[in-house]
Scaffold this active site. Sequence first.
Site: not given
Length: 279
Positions: A109, A72, A84, A161
């Site tokens: 998604d 991806k 966008e 993260r």
Amino acid sequence: MPARATEARRAAVLGSPVAHSLSPVLHRAAYAELGLANWSYDRFEVDEAALPGFLRGLGPEWAGLSLTMPLKRAVIPLLDAVSETAAAVEAVNTVVLTEDGRRAGDNTDVPGMVAALGEHGIDQVDSAAILGAGATASSALAALARICTGEVVAYVRSDARAAEMRQWGERLGVEVRTAPWADAAQALRAPLVVATTPAGTTDALAGAVPERPATLFDVLYDPWPTDLAARWSMAGGAVVSGLDLLVHQAVLQVEQMTGRSPAPLEAMRRAGEKAMSER
């Protein structure tokens, strides 16, 4: 321009691993319903190293590609245009191949998540929690940017993260607070919980489901139900599944690749549910 029913065209899902993907089932069901008898949809095991060569080998009969992990983000430098939405989350799951040879990337998604939640009556929440901080979590944040009016708490395993999720929040206009994964059981009391982690990761949280849970959106569909989703349902909470997401994002892919709208949502859902029941 809408594709002609007699025109032979190809599409496929790429990723690694990809054998589990239900995308061929969904897209083929759409083609059958739309009368696109000469359209085909396949799956190919393609990793990041093989992606450039695969794209170079595509002929004019190719209409589009669905991308899953780990492609991806890797595909972005190989495209001529990026929407966008896809640029905002740095993730492309849809590539439309135009007749003039251009490759246009999009992310279905994000609107797919919004549509799946809306179908279950979740159009707006005042706060939410995200379990995980990977690529799907950034798409979840982008979806929450459209429906969440307050704070999103992201439960993550590392400081790195946590920093990434806060940066995504700033970029997407979402108020993000991070918390350690050790406190993830607290997430289950949020009005909306979005689980974006790999299979098995949330199993240990099943025992912490509150007596009156609200809504869980678990992006997994195989295996299904997850331990967390099963316990959530038993407690009377609403569950939005990964199959819900998969179908809604695939509807948008079919519309972009074929030029036909609306795509046959219910036929695609039935095909997906049948395939899952046979696994």
